[in-house]
Design an enzyme around this catalytic site. Structure first.
Site, mmCIF file in Angstrom:
data_model
loop_
_atom_site.group_PDB
_atom_site.id
_atom_site.type_symbol
_atom_site.label_atom_id
_atom_site.label_comp_id
_atom_site.label_asym_id
_atom_site.label_seq_id
_atom_site.Cartn_x
_atom_site.Cartn_y
_atom_site.Cartn_z
ATOM 1 N N HIS A 40 0.865 -1.179 0.000
ATOM 2 C CA HIS A 40 0.000 0.000 0.000
ATOM 3 C C HIS A 40 0.909 1.239 0.000
ATOM 4 O O HIS A 40 1.678 1.424 0.923
ATOM 5 C CB HIS A 40 -0.897 0.019 1.240
ATOM 6 C CG HIS A 40 -1.780 -1.191 1.343
ATOM 7 N ND1 HIS A 40 -3.113 -1.150 1.035
ATOM 8 C CD2 HIS A 40 -1.501 -2.475 1.705
ATOM 9 C CE1 HIS A 40 -3.629 -2.375 1.224
ATOM 10 N NE2 HIS A 40 -2.672 -3.185 1.632
ATOM 11 N N HIS B 122 -3.558 -13.155 1.888
ATOM 12 C CA HIS B 122 -3.316 -13.073 3.338
ATOM 13 C C HIS B 122 -3.825 -14.325 4.015
ATOM 14 O O HIS B 122 -4.800 -14.289 4.733
ATOM 15 C CB HIS B 122 -4.025 -11.916 4.028
ATOM 16 C CG HIS B 122 -4.338 -10.709 3.202
ATOM 17 N ND1 HIS B 122 -5.315 -10.657 2.252
ATOM 18 C CD2 HIS B 122 -3.800 -9.470 3.250
ATOM 19 C CE1 HIS B 122 -5.376 -9.445 1.748
ATOM 20 N NE2 HIS B 122 -4.468 -8.699 2.339
ATOM 21 N N ASP C 93 2.480 -7.061 2.235
ATOM 22 C CA ASP C 93 1.304 -6.324 2.708
ATOM 23 C C ASP C 93 1.773 -5.054 3.430
ATOM 24 O O ASP C 93 1.254 -4.677 4.482
ATOM 25 C CB ASP C 93 0.422 -7.176 3.616
ATOM 26 C CG ASP C 93 -0.971 -6.568 3.751
ATOM 27 O OD1 ASP C 93 -1.295 -5.647 2.981
ATOM 28 O OD2 ASP C 93 -1.715 -6.999 4.640
#
Lengths: 182, 438, 316
Positions: free
Chosen positions: B59, B229, B302
């Site tokens: 992100h 995930h 992540d």
């Protein structure tokens, strides 16, 4: 802290004679003995107050109430010390308003304990009079406080320590002079 | 420009402590020991040369929350972590559900140069779970994956239709990570530790049920669905079984789920708050076993950056996420390869050919004709994690202060150096000089 | 009799790291504080010159007042900071908020927060002492201390906690009072039985040593020495945790009748505020078995003892 024993100041007989004399003085100086309350300061003021009460009852037939006063919460050094004093319960069995109090402690030294005790007593009520009885007055006052009844006055140096023992608190009785080690 | 890395142990090409020189011209590898004049020499001094790592999930919060990361900082952080390719997530402000925006983001990344930025687009418009995004237009603009994020699309029907649509386009879809309703307000894994800490938990089945629904939809529709995930032992087993039944799915997990556990939350440490939450140690252990067994295809960071002010909150207010780009390789290398729980080759596969296979990309190899996307790793010198020195704007790490090995010392993308660790570049420049004179 | 020991803790975050003898020592100090609160002048100078800041991120006038009284009765300065909602709404982190207040040179913070662990986090950011006045569903140590003290004082012929049984009835899941009491009573050797609808009794809690779950009130109170009813919040119905108030009342309301199954001297407790005739029958709350008022009365002396124990003797 190392403590070295120096000498015996009072043995059991001498303590008894001194307390006996103080009992007589209390009887003599009091206008109305029935109104007197003995208040012992934790820890060794309490056996002293009890001792005085017993003797006065023996001589005069009047049983003076004995209160127990813990002055820890009134100490002026609480926020500066590194140990935490154990707070004990204050138990004064009668209303002290307008009563004559005799505050009892084993040793009078700087006067700070007596000062704290006076503040504590004032928070319990408004006594008509407070007198101070001590077994040993060793001098070095830091506050303008004097004892009214003194078992024995002793000259000491600041490096010395007075150790009072009573049967009920220590299992033996006597007053000793000790010296603080370097 | 022709360059050469001198005396490197090269993944898949040299054995043991044997070293060789790798040559490349512009962005293309020429081969090992080719010889001839070069413009620049990089002294590897026995360091380990591997294809640059690929991260399928990061992100960058760009556009909209550049205060947390932004494209430039994120790309630098990725390069410092040894990554040559990063897939960035669409939960930006505005959401990446619009072709023009995706194109613009990619153009900005190209202009910055360095790490290759690939874009994951929103599966539903505005990530609202109500209407499928313009997947064909997004794909044309460069989107390589469609996802609504860690929380499963609430409406199973919508996910089914999206999968059917994406299957026809040949677009990879990311499956759900957690069932929103079962998670409730949980901030950590529900169990022994959450009860002890008095923190609201989310049950492990919130993950398994989300995965199960989406994997069955993958099986029914034939759409390729990636689960990025996967964090519990039972999830891994479930997906392995579904895969054996023919579901076209792939499985990924993260460094923190492999190495940390719910116990990390015990000191009330918001750094370790992450979704899916850290699981019991037995799950982390099972995930590590699954790396060996091949039940996990790839690892992704992540990477989720937050500012210090955002993280220094109570455990409910503090946002979930760990910024792991810069530590990802080193933490796993130190925890798994150094104690010989995993081979360096397998760990490398999980970060390179593994993700490439998931994405349907060519598997990177350091041979002639391939892209010169490479990372040079110092496998031996321990170095502490110092978040204050991160390139990422998020200077928070659950591994703060830990001594790790395996740190990347230089990263090359399209043949160009886009990261060197302090000290490495200096030594090389002098050697370039000397080589030119010779 | 146990020797009084020095309490060496800097903070009271929960009771996990407090030993049984430290708790007994704290209660001895409480005995002395009870006497102070019976005097004409209910004030001693023990904490003169010290500053205590109450930091309530969640509203609780009662708890705050009780702490304030405890601090002022020992002559400490008290500043109140009602943080209300979140600090994030001002764009400030929790740490920044604390740092800003730290400029007031507080010696101790009394912290109430809706989220578990916040007092722990704060203890890492300040040199002052922290007293947890309730954090999320985790802990409310002063409440447990005053509940335990009330039992110690109020149970006829009290001879220690060993062999005693406490029953906690109601919404254990969301209750910091329950968690702290479980920790305290089991540490002192008592058994704890949790009773309520299964949705409100977390499985994990029932597996703690010395703790059992029981879903039927009649069985749970059998032979109990103390029964504590927890406040039942109506919001819980909405989250599907129990169907209706009437069903809850029918199954779990603590009544005089059900108390007949308990030990003849069993005490009835409630941490307040009480929903009369919801979790506890009104007449039972007013009956001689009930020590609910004593619980409230003991709040101040217990907190006085806590403040004394954390603040006196700290100079090294």
């Amino acid at each position: 802290m190392d403590l070295r024993w120096k000498k015996r100041l009072m043995d059991e007989g001498e303590i008894n004679r001194a307390v006996n004399r103080m009992a007589h003085e209390i009887i003599e100086r009091s206008d109305r003995l029935e109104g007197v309350v003995l208040v012992g300061i934790h820890t060794r003021g309490i056996p002293m107050a009890e001792h005085l009460s017993k003797l006065i009852k023996h001589y005069e037939g009047v049983e003076l109430p004995v209160g127990k006063l813990d002055i820890t919460l009134y100490r002026d050094d609480l926020t500066e010390i590194g140990v935490q004093p154990i707070v004990r319960r204050t138990e004064v069995p009668v209303d002290i308003h307008d009563r004559e109090l005799v505050l009892c402690d084993d040793v009078l030294y700087t006067g700070r304990t007596a000062r704290a005790a006076l503040d504590a007593l004032m928070d319990l009520g408004r006594p008509s009079l407070i007198r101070l009885a001590v077994l040993v007055d060793r001098g070095h006052r830091e506050l303008p406080i004097q004892a009214d009844y003194v078992g024995r006055a002793i000259q000491t140096s600041r490096s010395e320590v007075i150790k009072v023992r009573f049967h009920s608190t220590d299992g033996q009785e006597g007053v000793d002079l000790l010296e603080r080690g370097s | 420009m022709r360059q050469m890395i001198k005396d490197a142990r090269i993944a898949g090409l040299t054995e043991g402590t044997e070293v060789a020189d790798l040559y490349w011209r512009d962005g293309v590898i020429e081969g090992v020991g080719v010889g001839g004049e070069v413009d620049r020499v990089w002294e590897a001094k026995g360091a380990f040369l591997a294809p640059a790592l690929m991260d399928l999930q990061a992100h960058f919060c760009d556009p909209g929350q550049e205060v947390r990361e932004g494209l430039a900082a994120g790309m630098k952080a990725a390069a410092a972590g040894g990554f040559g390719t990063v897939v960035v997530m669409p939960d930006t402000e505005p959401v990446l559900d619009d072709a023009a925006q995706v194109a613009h983001l990619q153009a900005r990344a190209e202009a910055l140069g360095g790490v290759r930025v690939r874009v994951a687009g929103a599966l539903s418009r505005g990530l609202n779970g109500e209407q499928i995004a313009d997947l064909a237009a997004l794909q044309q603009a460069g989107v390589v994956l469609a996802t609504d994020g860690v929380m499963a699309v609430r409406d199973g029907h919508l996910f089914r239709r999206a999968c059917e649509y994406a299957e026809e386009l040949g677009l990879l879809v990311q499956g759900g990570g957690l069932d929103r309703n079962l998670c409730q307000a949980g901030v950590m894994h529900e169990g022994r530790v959450s009860e002890r800490l008095g923190l609201p938990g989310q049950p492990a089945i919130a993950e398994r049920l989300a995965l199960y629904r989406d994997a069955e939809i993958a099986r029914m529709t034939g759409a390729r669905v990636h689960f990025g995930h996967v964090t519990t032992s039972e999830s891994v087993e479930l997906l392995a079984w579904l895969r054996a039944q023919g579901a076209p799915i792939s499985v990924g997990t993260t460094p923190h789920h492999l190495l940390l556990s719910e116990e990390s939350m015990a000191p009330f440490d918001p750094r370790c708050k992450v979704f899916p939450p850290l699981r019991p140690p037995s799950d982390a252990k099972a995930l590590r076993q699954a790396l060996i067994d091949g039940k996990i295809d790839c690892i992704a960071t992540d990477h989720q950056p937050w500012t210090l002010a955002e993280k220094e909150q109570d455990l409910v207010q503090a946002p979930a996420g760990i910024a792991g780009l810069e530590t990802a390789w080193a933490v796993l290398y130190t925890a798994l390869v150094v104690p010989r729980l995993l081979t360096v080759e397998r760990l490398l596969e999980l970060w390179t050919s593994g993700p490439a296979r998931v994405m349907g990309w060519k598997e990177p190899r350091l041979v002639a004709g391939e892209a010169a996307d490479m990372v040079l790793l110092d496998l031996d010198t321990p170095r502490p994690v110092e978040p204050m020195g991160f390139f990422s704007k998020s200077r928070i790490s659950p591994w703060d202060g830990q001594n790790l090995c395996g740190w990347p010392i230089a990263t090359f993308v399209r043949g160009q150096c886009c990261f060197t660790r302090e000290g490495f570049g200096e030594a090389s420049r002098t050697s370039v000089h000397r080589t030119e004179r010779l | 009799m146990m020797e009084a020991v020095q309490i060496r803790h800097r903070h009271l975050l929960d009771l996990e790291d407090w030993s049984a003898s430290e708790i007994e020592s704290l209660w001895r100090t409480t005995d002395a504080m009870v006497e102070v609160m019976q005097r004409k002048v209910k004030k001693v100078p023990a904490l003169q010159g010290l500053t205590i800041v109450t930091l309530f991120f969640e509203n609780s006038t009662r708890t705050r007042l009780s702490f304030e009284r405890a601090a002022k009765a020992q002559s400490a300065e008290v500043l109140n900071f009602a943080a209300g909602g979140s600090s994030l709404s001002k764009g400030e982190s929790l740490k920044d908020t604390l740092k800003a207040i730290d400029a007031m040179q507080a010696d101790l913070y009394v912290v109430r927060h809706g989220v578990a662990g916040t007092p722990h986090q704060m203890s890492r950011w300040t040199d002052a002492s922290i007293v947890n006045a309730g954090d999320g569903r985790r802990a409310h140590p002063t409440q447990a201390l005053l509940d335990g003290y009330t039992f110690r004082q109020g149970f006829r012929g009290f001879d220690g906690f060993r062999g005693k049984r406490l029953v906690i009835v109601g919404d254990v899941m969301h209750s910091r009072v329950a968690r702290s009491n479980i920790g305290l009573w089991t540490k002192l050797g008592a058994e704890v039985v949790l009773c309520g609808p299964r949705t409100l009794l977390p499985t994990e809690l029932g597996q703690w040593p010395g703790v059992q779950r029981c879903f039927r009130l009649e069985e749970a109170v059998e032979g109990a020495h103390a029964v504590m009813a927890l406040r039942m919040q109506r919001e819980r119905m909405q989250s599907g945790l129990f169907p209706s108030v009437s069903e809850y009342q029918a199954r779990y309301q603590l009544t005089a009748k059900v108390m007949e199954r308990a030990h003849p001297d069993a005490l009835v407790m409630h941490p307040g505020p009480m929903n009369r005739d919801v979790e506890i029958e009104g007449v039972l709350a007013d009956s001689p078995r009930s020590v609910i008022e004593q619980q409230v009365a003991h709040g101040v002396p217990v907190r006085m003892a806590v403040l004394y124990s954390l603040l006196v003797g700290r100079a090294r």
